[in-house]
Each structure stands twice: as C-alpha cells, then as structure tokens.
Write an enzyme that holds these catalytic residues in place. Structure first.
Site, PDB file in Angstrom:
ATOM      1  N   ALA A 154     -10.568  -0.348   2.358  1.00 30.35           N
ATOM      2  CA  ALA A 154     -10.413  -1.427   1.366  1.00 30.35           C
ATOM      3  C   ALA A 154     -11.714  -1.727   0.632  1.00 30.35           C
ATOM      4  O   ALA A 154     -11.775  -2.648  -0.176  1.00 30.35           O
ATOM      5  CB  ALA A 154      -9.935  -2.684   2.068  1.00 30.35           C
ATOM      6  N   GLU A 214     -12.947  -0.728  17.656  1.00 30.92           N
ATOM      7  CA  GLU A 214     -13.867  -0.482  16.538  1.00 30.92           C
ATOM      8  C   GLU A 214     -15.234  -1.093  16.839  1.00 30.92           C
ATOM      9  O   GLU A 214     -15.288  -2.272  17.201  1.00 30.92           O
ATOM     10  CB  GLU A 214     -13.285  -1.070  15.245  1.00 30.92           C
ATOM     11  CG  GLU A 214     -12.018  -0.329  14.833  1.00 30.92           C
ATOM     12  CD  GLU A 214     -11.452  -0.760  13.479  1.00 30.92           C
ATOM     13  OE1 GLU A 214     -12.068  -1.613  12.817  1.00 30.92           O
ATOM     14  OE2 GLU A 214     -10.403  -0.229  13.097  1.00 30.92           O
ATOM     15  N   ILE A 274       0.837  -1.211   0.000  1.00 29.69           N
ATOM     16  CA  ILE A 274       0.000   0.000   0.000  1.00 29.69           C
ATOM     17  C   ILE A 274       0.873   1.262   0.000  1.00 29.69           C
ATOM     18  O   ILE A 274       0.652   2.180  -0.792  1.00 29.69           O
ATOM     19  CB  ILE A 274      -0.973  -0.027   1.206  1.00 29.69           C
ATOM     20  CG1 ILE A 274      -1.926  -1.222   1.065  1.00 29.69           C
ATOM     21  CG2 ILE A 274      -1.747   1.275   1.295  1.00 29.69           C
ATOM     22  CD1 ILE A 274      -2.765  -1.529   2.284  1.00 29.69           C
ATOM     23  N   CYS A 294      -4.483   4.555   7.802  1.00 22.36           N
ATOM     24  CA  CYS A 294      -5.400   3.602   7.140  1.00 22.36           C
ATOM     25  C   CYS A 294      -4.846   2.199   7.327  1.00 22.36           C
ATOM     26  O   CYS A 294      -5.160   1.310   6.536  1.00 22.36           O
ATOM     27  CB  CYS A 294      -5.487   3.890   5.650  1.00 22.36           C
ATOM     28  SG  CYS A 294      -6.568   5.243   5.263  1.00 22.36           S
ATOM     29  N   ALA A 295      -3.982   1.987   8.329  1.00 22.01           N
ATOM     30  CA  ALA A 295      -3.346   0.669   8.476  1.00 22.01           C
ATOM     31  C   ALA A 295      -4.092  -0.151   9.523  1.00 22.01           C
ATOM     32  O   ALA A 295      -5.001  -0.925   9.191  1.00 22.01           O
ATOM     33  CB  ALA A 295      -1.874   0.828   8.822  1.00 22.01           C
ATOM     34  N   HIS A 301     -13.461   2.143   8.869  1.00 23.80           N
ATOM     35  CA  HIS A 301     -12.676   1.017   8.352  1.00 23.80           C
ATOM     36  C   HIS A 301     -13.170   0.596   6.965  1.00 23.80           C
ATOM     37  O   HIS A 301     -13.500  -0.572   6.733  1.00 23.80           O
ATOM     38  CB  HIS A 301     -12.718  -0.163   9.330  1.00 23.80           C
ATOM     39  CG  HIS A 301     -11.528  -1.074   9.179  1.00 23.80           C
ATOM     40  ND1 HIS A 301     -10.933  -1.707  10.231  1.00 23.80           N
ATOM     41  CD2 HIS A 301     -10.818  -1.453   8.088  1.00 23.80           C
ATOM     42  CE1 HIS A 301      -9.919  -2.441   9.792  1.00 23.80           C
ATOM     43  NE2 HIS A 301      -9.816  -2.297   8.498  1.00 23.80           N
ATOM     44  N   ILE A 302     -13.202   1.580   6.064  1.00 19.20           N
ATOM     45  CA  ILE A 302     -13.711   1.306   4.711  1.00 19.20           C
ATOM     46  C   ILE A 302     -12.633   1.489   3.646  1.00 19.20           C
ATOM     47  O   ILE A 302     -12.940   1.476   2.455  1.00 19.20           O
ATOM     48  CB  ILE A 302     -14.912   2.231   4.358  1.00 19.20           C
ATOM     49  CG1 ILE A 302     -14.535   3.707   4.596  1.00 19.20           C
ATOM     50  CG2 ILE A 302     -16.154   1.827   5.112  1.00 19.20           C
ATOM     51  CD1 ILE A 302     -15.466   4.693   3.924  1.00 19.20           C
TER      52      ILE A 302
HETATM   53  P1  NAD Z   1       2.896  -5.061   3.495  1.00 17.79           P
HETATM   54  O1  NAD Z   1       3.232  -6.237   4.308  1.00 17.79           O
HETATM   55  O2  NAD Z   1       2.948  -5.143   2.002  1.00 17.79           O
HETATM   56  O3  NAD Z   1       3.826  -3.825   3.936  1.00 17.79           O
HETATM   57  C1  NAD Z   1       4.123  -3.495   5.273  1.00 17.79           C
HETATM   58  C2  NAD Z   1       5.436  -2.702   5.270  1.00 17.79           C
HETATM   59  O4  NAD Z   1       5.687  -2.256   6.594  1.00 17.79           O
HETATM   60  C3  NAD Z   1       6.642  -3.570   4.839  1.00 17.79           C
HETATM   61  O5  NAD Z   1       7.367  -2.945   3.790  1.00 17.79           O
HETATM   62  C4  NAD Z   1       7.485  -3.670   6.113  1.00 17.79           C
HETATM   63  O6  NAD Z   1       8.866  -3.673   5.807  1.00 17.79           O
HETATM   64  C5  NAD Z   1       7.093  -2.397   6.838  1.00 17.79           C
HETATM   65  N1  NAD Z   1       7.327  -2.464   8.276  1.00 17.79           N
HETATM   66  C6  NAD Z   1       7.135  -3.512   9.118  1.00 17.79           C
HETATM   67  N2  NAD Z   1       7.456  -3.165  10.380  1.00 17.79           N
HETATM   68  C7  NAD Z   1       7.857  -1.860  10.328  1.00 17.79           C
HETATM   69  C8  NAD Z   1       8.302  -0.926  11.306  1.00 17.79           C
HETATM   70  N3  NAD Z   1       8.405  -1.269  12.590  1.00 17.79           N
HETATM   71  N4  NAD Z   1       8.615   0.316  10.910  1.00 17.79           N
HETATM   72  C9  NAD Z   1       8.513   0.698   9.600  1.00 17.79           C
HETATM   73  N5  NAD Z   1       8.114  -0.157   8.615  1.00 17.79           N
HETATM   74  C10 NAD Z   1       7.774  -1.411   8.984  1.00 17.79           C
HETATM   75  O7  NAD Z   1       1.446  -4.590   3.982  1.00 17.79           O
HETATM   76  P2  NAD Z   1       0.344  -3.758   3.166  1.00 17.79           P
HETATM   77  O8  NAD Z   1      -0.489  -4.705   2.370  1.00 17.79           O
HETATM   78  O9  NAD Z   1       0.973  -2.589   2.511  1.00 17.79           O
HETATM   79  O10 NAD Z   1      -0.579  -3.266   4.400  1.00 17.79           O
HETATM   80  C11 NAD Z   1      -0.155  -2.188   5.235  1.00 17.79           C
HETATM   81  C12 NAD Z   1      -1.148  -1.991   6.376  1.00 17.79           C
HETATM   82  O11 NAD Z   1      -2.446  -1.663   5.870  1.00 17.79           O
HETATM   83  C13 NAD Z   1      -1.368  -3.226   7.248  1.00 17.79           C
HETATM   84  O12 NAD Z   1      -1.464  -2.805   8.597  1.00 17.79           O
HETATM   85  C14 NAD Z   1      -2.723  -3.745   6.813  1.00 17.79           C
HETATM   86  O13 NAD Z   1      -3.354  -4.478   7.835  1.00 17.79           O
HETATM   87  C15 NAD Z   1      -3.418  -2.439   6.537  1.00 17.79           C
HETATM   88  N6  NAD Z   1      -4.624  -2.568   5.717  1.00 17.79           N
HETATM   89  C16 NAD Z   1      -5.717  -1.825   6.083  1.00 17.79           C
HETATM   90  C17 NAD Z   1      -6.873  -1.888   5.334  1.00 17.79           C
HETATM   91  C18 NAD Z   1      -8.087  -1.070   5.732  1.00 17.79           C
HETATM   92  O14 NAD Z   1      -9.188  -1.484   5.435  1.00 17.79           O
HETATM   93  N7  NAD Z   1      -7.925   0.067   6.381  1.00 17.79           N
HETATM   94  C19 NAD Z   1      -6.932  -2.735   4.225  1.00 17.79           C
HETATM   95  C20 NAD Z   1      -5.781  -3.445   3.839  1.00 17.79           C
HETATM   96  C21 NAD Z   1      -4.626  -3.362   4.606  1.00 17.79           C
END
Ligand code: NAD
Length: 523
Positions: free
Chosen positions: A279, A258, A149, A227-228, A276-277
């Site tokens: 995605a 939530e 993301i 958004c994580a 939480h929308i």
């Molecule tokens: P991903 O695994 O592709 O990327 C995560 C990145 O974070 C990696 O590059 C990793 O190296 C880095 N990372 C890990 N620990 C770290 C730290 N301590 N400091 C800095 N960087 C660090 O994940 P993604 O698919 O890009 O998802 C990212 C986030 O978005 C996740 O938390 C996921 O749950 C969340 N997400 C939220 C929604 C939503 O509906 N809001 C939907 C999808 C994903």
C-alpha cells in the site's frame, strides 16, 4: 472552521481544506499539547503517529470530525468519539490501486523470475538458461476475494490477456457480470488457476484458507500471491508445497509474523518477498489526504460524508426504549450470517408486538446488518455505514411492522434470501434475548454459546445417530430441542453443545442418512 493537521499529509489535501477552513499544520504536536489545544479545533486529520485517545476526545469541545488519512483507525478511540457524537472518517479506497499494482508486480516477478535473475546478474553471472519464464497471456488467474482490491486486480489481469475466475461467496451476480468474471467455488479455482491471488480480510473463516489440502489441488505450474494479510496462507504448508514441487512459486507481502525473522521461505529461490509495502506509494498517500479533506469539507457544509465509520449515539427518549433490543438484534445478525450460504440478496425484518409501536427501527436494522457484514468485509461496518455497504453489495432490505407477535410481547422476525438457501429466524426479548423460531419451527433457545442446527427426516433413529456422531468427536450435548411440522416430515433439531464445532464435524453430521443439513452457530 479550524482544522488541525497533526501528522504529515499530502499538500493537495491541505490545499483542498484551505478553501473552506483555517488550517493549522502541527506535525510535531505532542500528546500533552494535543490534550491542551484540541478544544480550539473543529476537525483533526491524523495518519498513524498521532493517537486520538479518550482523554483527547473528552476535552475536544468543538471537535466535529476526526479524519484518518488512510485505512485502519487503531489510533482513534472510535467508541469514545461515537459517545461524544464526533464522526470518524477514513479513506478505505485510497490504497486499492496501489495494492493491485503491487500484486501484478509480484506476479510478473514470479512468472519471469525477475528478482532472482536480478540477484544473479549482480553476482556477476549470466545464467540465461536458468530463467525460462511463463507468459501470462491466455493463462487463468484465480482471485480469492473480489472487493475493492480484487476488482482492480481483475481489470489489470485482463489487460494481460488472462482468463479470470473468482471465488467470493459474498459478491452479487451483478458485480461479477459487470467485471465479466466467472464466479466459481474455491476447489474449481484452485484446480484451474495458473496464478492465484488472495484479497480477502483475515477472519476466522479465512485463517489458513490456503493450507496443504488446497495446495494438493493446485496445478504444478501454479504461482500464488498474498498481498492481503498474513495467516491466510499457512506458511509451513507453503514451504512444503514449494519444496516438494507441488506448486511453482509464491510471492508474499504479508506474513504470519512480521517481520518474518528466520522464515524457512528465505531458503527458496522460487519465492519473492516484500516487507508489507503493497500500500506504500505517494499516490495512495495523496489520495488518502484528498479523500479525507473532501469528507471534512462535506461535514462543514452540512452534507453527509461517505466513509463515516461510526455513528453518534442518539440520546433521545426513543433511544432509551429501543436500546435493550440491541443485544437481540446483534445475536440475530450473528445467527443469520452463520446459517446463510452464499451471497445474501434479500433481507426482510419485521418488528412485531410492542416493537411495532416504536417509530425508529432503523437503528435495529443497522445493528443486524452490521453483524451480518462485519465478518465478511475488511472495512469496518458500523451503524452509520451498514445500510450503504449492504446496498453496495446488492442486498434488498425491507422493514415491516406487525402488531401480532404470535403470543409474545415483542418479536423481531428476519427472513433472508441468499443464493444458497433461505433462512428465517425470530427472536424475543424477555429477561434475556431468545431465539423462538428457526425456519418456521418453534424453539426456545438462549442466544449464547455454541449450537448445532440440523434439518432431518422425522423418522426413528436420526436423533440417536447425530448424538453418537457427536460422541465420536468428543462433543457433549448440553441441551436438545426438536421441532417438526408433521410426524414423518422434515424436522429441525437445535443442540446446545459444550465444545466448539469444526467444519469436519458439520460435514460428518450432514453425511448421516436422512440428515438434510447441519450447521454450527457460535453466538
Ligand atoms: P474489501 O472488504 O473491499 O474486500 C474483501 C472481499 O473479500 C469482499 O468482496 C468479501 O466478500 C470477500 N470475502 C470475505 N470473506 C471471504 C471468504 N471467506 N472467501 C472469499 N471471499 C471472501 O477489502 P479490500 O480493501 O479489497 O482488502 C482486501 C485485503 O487486502 C484485506 O485483507 C486488507 O487488509 C488487505 N490490504 C493489504 C494491504 C497491504 O499493505 N498489503 C493494504 C490494503 C489492504
């Protein structure tokens, strides 16, 4: 081949599958019906409604693949599927663009005060002077976590003419230079960014990553977006930082609880909240359906799918011989990820003594990789996908064999190169797994509990000063070992302690004179 579509998925995915299989859509199937009928199917696609439980898997005599048209696989008993040799696949990349777009939406809503201006107009007001905005052009965007993301956010932020800085200790320099971003430490990012957006998984390391000390470093005009996952930003501290004008605004799609019933953030005008929308788009759902349909087609054609998140257990003779080493491998992987600083570039595993005679080491290396990668990535890393994930992240992996095990019957020796340091560890499996060498120094420690590993100058008084420092923090030393190469040179100390060790304690030990480094490891 027969595929059961047990939850509603996009039609495009169904069409894709019809090219190779008989597709039965039963989106109202009950748990009882599923147990009764699953034996007829070679594949099943679910979203989150249908639970693929152990009970279902045990009677699924023809099932080859379970596909989750989405990311999380909480509704699938992956362990049970693995034991029965059934692949579980998902579509982790299906939501990346959707979440990145939502992030940009929230940033614009904050920078141009869109949501509050919208409420004001709907209240019959015309308060033009209240809503002076900030341009994004030429501003600095700080991205915490540049995975799937985060990378998509980079591309979009560039289109707005923003400068980008990234904090992600685990990305490769190649990945950073490919996207043309500057990788910095967290403090630099916090001090220099006008917009900060979070894209890391929630892990013990990222829990409350952004709290008051971090808000104190930010500029007064900073806008922050999450958004994580809820819990990465400390919401109480966020409320205080916004109320006291330490930062300008915040947007959250995810919350510590939530829904965030009664949150004090509701009182503030400079906050934008969504439920939480991030995605939730029909395109993400379509892509998830197409991705998993393609995975099923590959399996039916005898090819390897990309997003397999488990691996069927081998029941060969070799597996029985190799299985006892799994625990040792797991502990060594955990040790490595906690002692390595920054992005790992090379990992060399050497199997010695009895282990050198076994042909299939691959699975042990996979376990080590799984333990190294899981704490830092959002996607589940397992025995099937560990090498591919490591390769994508730029690790060079070398496996070797040596008949000489330095006096032990067996030995797994791991050397790791990272951007921050070099770490080596050797483990032996006797009655239980043990670490017998750390960075070339001989030790003999059980792989359990908390330990502190300190490198220091071998002169009088250092061991005592570390002991006193731990005493001040109320940390009890259960056992101590020291190793050195020559008197007066560098030495290493391994302290088994009874309490958990925080980052502050680590820093305090490191600040002692003649202590070069200290790290706490939880095994
Ligand atoms: P991903 O695994 O592709 O990327 C995560 C990145 O974070 C990696 O590059 C990793 O190296 C880095 N990372 C890990 N620990 C770290 C730290 N301590 N400091 C800095 N960087 C660090 O994940 P993604 O698919 O890009 O998802 C990212 C986030 O978005 C996740 O938390 C996921 O749950 C969340 N997400 C939220 C929604 C939503 O509906 N809001 C939907 C999808 C994903």
């Amino acid at each position: 081949m027969k595929v059961l579509i047990a939850d509603q998925i996009n039609q495009k995915g169904i069409e894709e599958l019809k090219e190779v299989a008989e597709v039965i859509v039963r989106t109202d199937i009950t748990p009882e019906e599923l147990v009764k009928d699953i034996k007829d199917f070679d594949a099943i696609i679910v979203r989150s409604r249908t639970k693929v439980t152990k009970e279902v898997i045990e009677v699924a005599s023809n099932l080859k693949i379970i596909a989750r048209a989405g990311v999380g696989v909480d509704n699938v008993d992956v362990q049970a599927a693995t034991e029965r040799g059934i692949m579980v696949v998902n579509a982790p990349e299906s939501t990346s663009i959707t979440v990145a777009e939502h992030t940009i939406g929230l940033i614009l809503s904050l920078s141009r005060k869109i949501s509050i201006a919208d409420s004001s107009v709907k209240d019959g007001k015309w308060e033009k002077s209240q809503f002076m905005g900030m341009e994004l052009n030429n501003k600095t965007m700080g991205i915490v976590g540049m995975g799937r993301i985060g990378s998509q956010v980079v591309i979009r932020a560039k289109a707005f003419g923003m400068d980008i800085v990234v904090y992600d200790p685990y990305i490769t320099p190649e990945a950073a230079s490919e996207l043309g971003v500057e990788v910095v430490d967290l403090e630099t990012l916090l001090k220099n960014s006008d917009v900060i957006t979070i894209h890391v998984p929630l892990t013990p390391e990222t829990k409350h990553l952004i709290s008051m000390p971090e808000f104190d470093l930010m500029k007064k005009n900073t806008l922050i977006v999450n958004c994580a996952r809820g819990g990465i930003i400390n919401e109480d501290d966020l409320y205080e930082a916004l109320s006291e004008g330490k930062i300008s605004g915040a947007a959250l799609d995810v919350f510590e609880n939530e829904p965030p019933v009664g949150s004090s953030l509701f009182e503030l005008d400079n906050v934008v909240l969504t439920p939480h929308i991030a995605a939730s788009t029909s395109e993400a759902q379509r892509d998830a359906a197409i991705i998993v349909a393609k995975e099923i087609k590959k399996v039916f054609k005898g090819e390897s799918p990309r997003n397999v998140i488990n691996m069927p257990v081998m029941d060969s003779e070799t597996f029985q011989i190799i299985k006892p080493y799994f625990r040792l491998a797991e502990k060594l992987g955990k040790f490595i990820i906690q002692t390595t600083q920054g992005n790992i570039t090379e990992l060399e595993v050497t199997y010695c003594g009895e282990l050198a005679e076994i042909q299939k080491h691959d699975i042990i290396t996979r376990i080590i990789l799984q333990e190294i990668l899981n704490p830092i990535l959002n996607e589940p890393v397992n025995l099937v996908n560990a090498p591919a994930v490591a390769e994508n992240r730029g690790f060079i992996i070398t496996e070797g064999k040596r008949t000489d095990a330095k006096g032990y019957k067996n030995l797994i020796s791991i050397e790791v190169e990272s951007e921050g340091n070099q770490v080596s560890v050797e483990g032996f499996l006797g009655k239980e797994p043990k670490i017998v060498r750390i960075n070339g120094y001989q030790v003999n420690v059980k792989t359990e509990g908390t330990m502190i590993i300190a490198r220091y100058k071998d002169i009088p008084g250092i061991i005592g000063s570390i002991g006193v420092k731990l005493g001040e923090h109320n940390i009890n030393i259960a056992k101590m070992q020291v190793g050195r190469q020559k008197p007066g040179g560098e030495a290493v100390m391994v302290l088994k302690v009874d309490q958990k060790v925080s980052k502050d304690v680590e820093e305090d030990i490191k600040s002692l004179p003649n202590v070069y480094d200290a790290v706490a490891v939880e095994l």
